[in-house]
Design a protein around this motif. Sequence first.
Motif, PDB file in Angstrom:
ATOM      1  N   LEU A 111     -11.362  25.087  18.237  1.00 17.19           N
ATOM      2  CA  LEU A 111     -11.512  25.403  19.654  1.00 17.19           C
ATOM      3  C   LEU A 111     -11.761  26.900  19.794  1.00 17.19           C
ATOM      4  N   SER A 112     -12.791  27.272  20.540  1.00 16.59           N
ATOM      5  CA  SER A 112     -13.105  28.692  20.698  1.00 16.59           C
ATOM      6  C   SER A 112     -11.964  29.398  21.427  1.00 16.59           C
ATOM      7  N   PRO A 113     -11.815  30.696  21.217  1.00 15.05           N
ATOM      8  CA  PRO A 113     -10.752  31.432  21.910  1.00 15.05           C
ATOM      9  C   PRO A 113     -10.851  31.308  23.433  1.00 15.05           C
ATOM     10  N   GLY A 114     -12.062  31.316  23.977  1.00 13.73           N
ATOM     11  CA  GLY A 114     -12.235  31.202  25.426  1.00 13.73           C
ATOM     12  C   GLY A 114     -11.804  29.853  25.961  1.00 13.73           C
ATOM     13  N   ARG A 115     -12.117  28.801  25.242  1.00 14.69           N
ATOM     14  CA  ARG A 115     -11.718  27.458  25.666  1.00 14.69           C
ATOM     15  C   ARG A 115     -10.216  27.246  25.487  1.00 14.69           C
ATOM     16  N   ARG A 116      -9.676  27.798  24.433  1.00 10.50           N
ATOM     17  CA  ARG A 116      -8.227  27.735  24.217  1.00 10.50           C
ATOM     18  C   ARG A 116      -7.511  28.404  25.394  1.00 10.50           C
TER      19      ARG A 116
END
Length: 157
Positions: free
Chosen positions: A16-21
């Motif tokens: 999971l990308s940091p932004g989505r996390r």
Amino acid sequence: MPTDIARIPPTEAPDLSPGRRLALEHLYGGFGTDDVDLVDLALTADWQDIPPMPGQGAGPAGIKPIFRLFRQAFPDLAVEIAEVLTGPDRAAVRLMATGTHLGPLFGVPASGRRVSLTIHEFHRFEDDRIAVTHHMEDLFGLFRQIGAWPAMEGAAA
């Protein structure tokens, strides 16, 4: 930003990308703290919540009164992100929410009972924001715990 918001366990959803996390953590932070405006950092302007609660408005503004209602009913509400499964542009989340029923909830007066609520949600992302959420809460179990579900004769306790 509050430090007491629910966090995705480091072992969950490594792709999971940091932004989505962060979007997921902000969404559940808006639910589990008094800072409902965190949802503005998590959701697209035209976010769809499926199914909506009765009377729920559209987009991020529509979920804020629902989150406030739960915080009023359960002032000590705590949210734990238990599991996150991901796919391209998607995340499935299993949450556990706990609290003490100290205020009215959907017309049910405070019971003073400690409860736990299981929530399953399926999200679709657009970039680093959540665009669509399909969800299912164990409301039957919640209302049973606060004494608002009639006992059925012969049913298992």
